[in-house]
Design a protein around this motif. Sequence first.
Motif, PDB file in Angstrom:
ATOM      1  N   GLU A 159     113.774   2.478  22.844  1.00 45.42           N
ATOM      2  CA  GLU A 159     112.782   1.529  23.367  1.00 45.42           C
ATOM      3  C   GLU A 159     111.809   2.282  24.270  1.00 45.42           C
ATOM      4  OE1 GLU A 159     112.320  -1.810  22.848  1.00 45.42           O
ATOM      5  OE2 GLU A 159     113.833  -1.641  21.289  1.00 45.42           O
ATOM      6  N   SER A 195     107.321   2.205  25.805  1.00 46.69           N
ATOM      7  CA  SER A 195     106.132   1.385  25.998  1.00 46.69           C
ATOM      8  C   SER A 195     105.526   1.056  24.643  1.00 46.69           C
ATOM      9  CB  SER A 195     105.109   2.140  26.844  1.00 46.69           C
ATOM     10  OG  SER A 195     104.568   3.228  26.106  1.00 46.69           O
ATOM     11  N   TRP A 196     104.604   0.099  24.611  1.00 48.24           N
ATOM     12  CA  TRP A 196     104.001  -0.310  23.346  1.00 48.24           C
ATOM     13  C   TRP A 196     103.299   0.854  22.671  1.00 48.24           C
ATOM     14  CZ3 TRP A 196      99.222  -0.470  21.039  1.00 48.24           C
ATOM     15  CH2 TRP A 196      99.142  -1.244  19.903  1.00 48.24           C
ATOM     16  N   ARG A 197     102.520   1.623  23.416  1.00 45.78           N
ATOM     17  CA  ARG A 197     101.767   2.738  22.830  1.00 45.78           C
ATOM     18  C   ARG A 197     102.725   3.802  22.275  1.00 45.78           C
ATOM     19  NH1 ARG A 197      96.169   4.533  24.770  1.00 45.78           N
ATOM     20  NH2 ARG A 197      96.342   2.379  25.342  1.00 45.78           N
ATOM     21  N   ALA A 230     105.849   3.262  21.412  1.00 40.81           N
ATOM     22  CA  ALA A 230     106.584   2.659  20.299  1.00 40.81           C
ATOM     23  C   ALA A 230     105.736   2.672  19.034  1.00 40.81           C
ATOM     24  CB  ALA A 230     106.992   1.230  20.658  1.00 40.81           C
ATOM     25  N   ARG A 231     104.440   2.401  19.179  1.00 40.91           N
ATOM     26  CA  ARG A 231     103.547   2.420  18.016  1.00 40.91           C
ATOM     27  C   ARG A 231     103.468   3.827  17.419  1.00 40.91           C
ATOM     28  NH1 ARG A 231      97.228   1.565  18.551  1.00 40.91           N
ATOM     29  NH2 ARG A 231      97.651   3.473  19.686  1.00 40.91           N
ATOM     30  N   GLU A 246     107.574  -4.267  11.864  1.00 43.03           N
ATOM     31  CA  GLU A 246     107.623  -3.737  13.232  1.00 43.03           C
ATOM     32  C   GLU A 246     106.234  -3.748  13.871  1.00 43.03           C
ATOM     33  OE1 GLU A 246     110.143  -2.868  15.200  1.00 43.03           O
ATOM     34  OE2 GLU A 246     111.632  -3.334  13.676  1.00 43.03           O
ATOM     35  N   THR A 298     105.504  -7.183  14.922  1.00 46.21           N
ATOM     36  CA  THR A 298     106.288  -7.521  16.110  1.00 46.21           C
ATOM     37  C   THR A 298     105.665  -6.903  17.356  1.00 46.21           C
ATOM     38  OG1 THR A 298     108.305  -7.678  14.805  1.00 46.21           O
ATOM     39  CG2 THR A 298     108.575  -7.382  17.171  1.00 46.21           C
ATOM     40  N   LEU A 299     105.254  -5.642  17.258  1.00 44.02           N
ATOM     41  CA  LEU A 299     104.624  -4.972  18.399  1.00 44.02           C
ATOM     42  C   LEU A 299     103.316  -5.648  18.807  1.00 44.02           C
ATOM     43  CD1 LEU A 299     105.172  -1.193  17.570  1.00 44.02           C
ATOM     44  CD2 LEU A 299     106.159  -2.475  19.473  1.00 44.02           C
ATOM     45  N   SER A 300     102.627  -6.241  17.846  1.00 44.99           N
ATOM     46  CA  SER A 300     101.358  -6.893  18.153  1.00 44.99           C
ATOM     47  C   SER A 300     101.552  -8.321  18.671  1.00 44.99           C
ATOM     48  CB  SER A 300     100.445  -6.904  16.925  1.00 44.99           C
ATOM     49  OG  SER A 300     100.973  -7.750  15.935  1.00 44.99           O
ATOM     50  N   GLY A 301     102.812  -8.774  18.725  1.00 48.12           N
ATOM     51  CA  GLY A 301     103.099 -10.084  19.286  1.00 48.12           C
ATOM     52  C   GLY A 301     103.172 -11.207  18.271  1.00 48.12           C
TER      53      GLY A 301
END
Length: 82
Positions: free
Chosen positions: A10, A12-14, A16-17, A37, A40-43
């Motif tokens: 896990e 941060s978003w950046r 993780a992307r 995925e 999911t990351l984009s909400g």
Amino acid sequence: RALRRAGVPERSWRAARAALLDAWQRRELSNFEYLMELNTLSGRTFNDLNQYPVFPWVLADYTSPSLNLADPASYRDLSKPV
């Protein structure tokens, strides 16, 4: 989650992307898993129809009795909008 299964912790978003893209490029994730995925990351969620996961339309041939995936004419021109 597909990222955990591919051994990506896990972050941060950046991060993780970026890790998601790397895992997909190394073929540790299928195209479906990558898109899920990313959604999911984009909400996006299945719980709200206004934010349902997005998958690109790539096929152009819906009339042939059989689909020839080797024929470039079977695919939509992705440089143009739907």
